[in-house]
Scaffold this active site. Structure first.
Site, PDB file in Angstrom:
ATOM      1  N   GLY A  34       0.924  -1.324   0.001  1.00  0.00           N
ATOM      2  CA  GLY A  34      -0.004  -0.159   0.018  1.00  0.00           C
ATOM      3  C   GLY A  34       0.835   1.210  -0.035  1.00  0.00           C
ATOM      4  CE  LYS A  38       8.315   0.995   6.385  1.00  0.00           C
ATOM      5  NZ  LYS A  38       7.811   0.745   4.881  1.00  0.00           N
ATOM      6  CB  THR A  40      -3.508  -1.532   6.543  1.00  0.00           C
ATOM      7  OG1 THR A  40      -2.399  -0.997   5.804  1.00  0.00           O
ATOM      8  CG2 THR A  40      -3.899  -0.859   7.795  1.00  0.00           C
ATOM      9  CD  GLU A  71      -5.076   2.066   3.432  1.00  0.00           C
ATOM     10  OE1 GLU A  71      -3.639   2.132   3.738  1.00  0.00           O
ATOM     11  OE2 GLU A  71      -5.713   3.164   3.793  1.00  0.00           O
ATOM     12  CE  LYS A 113     -13.683  12.091  12.711  1.00  0.00           C
ATOM     13  NZ  LYS A 113     -14.284  12.680  13.778  1.00  0.00           N
ATOM     14  CG  PHE A 154      -8.775  12.472  11.933  1.00  0.00           C
ATOM     15  CD1 PHE A 154      -9.411  12.322  13.144  1.00  0.00           C
ATOM     16  CD2 PHE A 154      -8.743  11.570  10.929  1.00  0.00           C
ATOM     17  CE1 PHE A 154     -10.373  11.246  13.319  1.00  0.00           C
ATOM     18  CE2 PHE A 154      -9.647  10.340  11.227  1.00  0.00           C
ATOM     19  CZ  PHE A 154     -10.653  10.041  12.055  1.00  0.00           C
TER      20      PHE A 154
END
Length: 183
Positions: A44, A50, A56, A108, A136, A138
């Site tokens: 991904g 990390k 994931t 994910e 959403k 952050f």
């Protein structure tokens, strides 16, 4: 590969009194759940382990592209298995991850189980059984990480309900079927 509508219909007949979501206002998510997916784990964006400390497993683009077009983006929960191994609780982000401003939609999956090694190239099988919240943005990385931890705790609680716990034993996890999208 995703098994969607045929399996969802069958399971709704088995559990007619229960909605397969924790958000009553999300009809698009509810009508597609439970949803069964299988695909090879691919690399991904490299942020899960990390940057977030929450590893994931990512599905390839063709699996993401096969999702129902009206399935809302957001945070889901369910069961997952790697390479026909143990079946574990999971949370999954479906969408563009607004905090990172992704331009590519992704799926994910965080399996709620410690793994000793990465499993890129292995087959990941999941059944998505419920919806937690919309995606959403952050205002900070710490806020994002806190929200993910709350999502994980919510998933753990929901998956202990008998109607969701039953799906852990679905035959889907015991087969290598190549069925895609219920066909």
């Amino acid at each position: 590969m995703c098994w969607g509508l045929v399996r969802s219909f069958r399971l709704r007949r088995l559990f007619p009194a229960r909605r397969f979501s924790c958000c009553d206002n999300n009809a698009a998510a509810m009508k597609h759940l439970p949803y069964f997916c299988r695909g090879e784990v691919v690399r991904g964006f490299g942020r899960g382990s990390k940057e977030l400390g929450i590893p994931t497993a990512n599905f390839p683009e063709h699996v993401v592209d096969s999702l129902p077009p009206d399935l809302n983006t957001g945070i889901y929960y369910g069961w997952g298995s790697v390479a026909n191994g143990g079946i574990h609780k999971m949370v999954m982000s479906i969408g563009w991850n607004p905090y990172y401003k992704n331009i590519k939609k992704s799926m994910e999956t965080h399996l709620i189980h410690p793994f000793k090694e990465d499993f890129y190239g292995e087959m990941l099988s999941v059944v998505i059984v419920g919806y937690i919240r919309p995606e959403k943005s952050f205002d900070s990385l710490d806020s994002l990480i806190s929200a993910i931890h709350r999502d994980i705790e919510e998933a753990k609680k929901r998956l202990d309900l008998p109607e969701f716990k039953r799906l852990k034993d679905d035959n889907f996890f015991n087969t290598d079927s190549k069925i895609m999208n219920g066909h």
